[in-house]
Design a protein around this motif. Structure first.
Motif, PDB file in Angstrom:
ATOM      1  N   HIS A   1       0.924  -1.336  -0.025  1.00 33.76           N
ATOM      2  CA  HIS A   1      -0.005   0.062  -0.087  1.00 33.76           C
ATOM      3  C   HIS A   1       0.885   1.278   0.090  1.00 33.76           C
ATOM      4  CE1 HIS A   1       0.755  -0.759   4.313  1.00 33.76           C
ATOM      5  NE2 HIS A   1       0.393   0.457   4.690  1.00 33.76           N
TER       6      HIS A   1
ATOM      7  N   ASP B   1       5.778   4.555   5.238  1.00 31.71           N
ATOM      8  CA  ASP B   1       6.600   3.539   5.996  1.00 31.71           C
ATOM      9  C   ASP B   1       6.987   2.265   5.202  1.00 31.71           C
ATOM     10  OD1 ASP B   1       4.159   3.160   6.852  1.00 31.71           O
ATOM     11  OD2 ASP B   1       4.831   1.911   8.540  1.00 31.71           O
ATOM     12  N   HIS B   2       6.233   1.974   4.065  1.00 38.13           N
ATOM     13  CA  HIS B   2       6.327   1.152   3.094  1.00 38.13           C
ATOM     14  C   HIS B   2       6.792   1.354   1.754  1.00 38.13           C
ATOM     15  CE1 HIS B   2       3.761  -1.604   5.695  1.00 38.13           C
ATOM     16  NE2 HIS B   2       3.478  -0.419   6.203  1.00 38.13           N
TER      17      HIS B   2
ATOM     18  N   ASP C   1      -0.403  -4.376   6.257  1.00 37.48           N
ATOM     19  CA  ASP C   1      -0.782  -4.036   7.334  1.00 37.48           C
ATOM     20  C   ASP C   1      -2.314  -4.340   7.742  1.00 37.48           C
ATOM     21  OD1 ASP C   1       1.396  -2.565   7.735  1.00 37.48           O
ATOM     22  OD2 ASP C   1       0.692  -0.614   7.687  1.00 37.48           O
TER      23      ASP C   1
ATOM     24  N   HIS D   1       4.576  -5.327  10.295  1.00 39.37           N
ATOM     25  CA  HIS D   1       5.053  -4.995  11.844  1.00 39.37           C
ATOM     26  C   HIS D   1       4.921  -5.929  12.705  1.00 39.37           C
ATOM     27  CE1 HIS D   1       4.638  -0.641  10.252  1.00 39.37           C
ATOM     28  NE2 HIS D   1       3.328  -1.137   9.611  1.00 39.37           N
TER      29      HIS D   1
HETATM   30 ZN    ZN Z   1       2.829  -0.012   8.140  1.00 39.26          ZN
END
Ligand code: ZN
Ligand code: ZN
Length: 236
Positions: free
Chosen positions: A69, A73-74, A173, A215
Motif C-alpha cells: 500500500h 513506511d512501506h 498492514d 510490523h
Molecule cells: Zn505500516
C-alpha cells in the motif's frame, strides 16, 4: 549484517527481512527472480545493497518492487532503489495517488495525512514511478507464483501477496503482530474502518500455513497465523 539478516529458506528459495521491528520489507529470492515486497523507510536501500553483496547477487537482477500500500513506511526506499536499478514498481490502482503523495484524508485519518506530509518533508521523500498495477486474484509468476489478494480498508488499495510455494501470506498492514501486542492498525491510520475488520476476517478464512506481516517481532510465519486467528476471534 550478514548472519544477522533474518531469513527463511524454502528449498533454493529464500526470504530475507529488511528493516526491523518498527517496519519490515522483505526480499524474495530464488534462481529466477528477486522481488522486494515494500521498501520500508529510506534507509532500507542501504541494507538491501549490503545484503545483495553478501548473497552474491547484483542489484540489476531485481525483478520488481511490489507495494502492499501507499503508506510512507512501506514506500520510503522505493524511489532510490528504482533509480539505481530501473526496477518496475507495482501497486493497486486505488493506492496510486497515495504513493504519489496526493491523497485526501478524511475524518480520523487526517492525523495520518499530517504525519505523512511531515515525514515526506523530513525524509526528503520523492515518490517512485509506479509502472504497473496490481489486481485482485492476479498471479505474478515470480518466486514460485505470487497471488495478489486485495485487502482494502487500511487503505483502499491495500494488498497482500500469497506465496504458492510456501502457503504464506505477506499481509502488509492487515494487523500488527508482537509478543506484547497483536492488534489491528490504529484508527488514525485507516482510511476505511469497516474494511479493516472485513480484511482481517478474509485473511483468517484463507488456507494459510503462515503469515508474514509488515510490523512484527520475529520472522516465524506459523506463529503469526496463530496470532491472527486469535485476534480475529477476539475482535468478533
Ligand atoms: Zn505500516
Ligand atoms: Zn500502513
Amino acid at each position: 549484517m550478514g548472519e544477522d539478516v533474518q531469513h527463511l529458506e524454502a528449498g533454493s528459495a529464500r526470504i530475507y527481512r529488511l528493516g526491523g521491528a518498527l517496519v519490515s520489507a522483505h526480499l524474495l529470492v530464488d534462481d529466477d527472480s528477486m522481488i522486494l515486497v515494500d521498501t520500508g523507510l529510506v534507509r532500507v536501500a542501504d541494507d538491501l545493497w549490503r545484503l545483495l553483496r553478501e548473497i552474491g547477487r547484483s542489484p540489476r537482477e531485481m525483478t520488481a518492487i511490489l507495494l502492499t500500500h501507499g503508506h510512507l513506511d512501506h514506500t520510503g526506499g522505493a524511489s532510490r532503489i528504482q533509480r539505481e536499478t530501473d526496477v518496475t514498481v507495482w501497486v493497486h490502482p486505488a493506492d496510486r495517488e497515495h504513493v504519489a503523495g496526493r491523497v485526501q484524508y478524511r475524518g480520523w485519518a487526517r492525523g495520518c495525512g499530517l504525519l505523512e506530509s511531515v515525514g515526506r518533508f523530513a525524509l526528503r521523500f520523492s515518490p517512485p514511478e509506479v509502472t504497473d498495477e496490481l489486481g485482485d486474484g492476479q498471479r505474478l509468476p515470480w518466486w514460485g507464483g505470487l497471488r495478489v489478494v486485495h485487502l482494502p480498508g487500511h487503505t483502499p488499495g491495500h494488498c497482500g501477496f500469497f506465496c504458492e510455494r510456501t502457503g504464506w501470506l505477506l499481509s502488509g498492514d492487515v494487523f500488527a503482530s508482537y509478543r506484547w501486542s497483536v492488534h489491528l492498525p490504529p484508527h488514525v491510520l485507516n482510511r476505511e474502518q469497516d474494511g479493516v475488520r472485513a480484511s482481517l476476517r478474509q485473511v483468517a478464512a484463507m488456507d494459510l500455513s503462515g503469515v508474514i506481516p509488515s510490523h512484527y517481532d520475529v520472522l516465524e510465519p506459523e506463529l503469526h497465523v496463530r496470532r491472527l486467528r486469535e485476534l480475529t476471534k477476539r475482535s468478533g
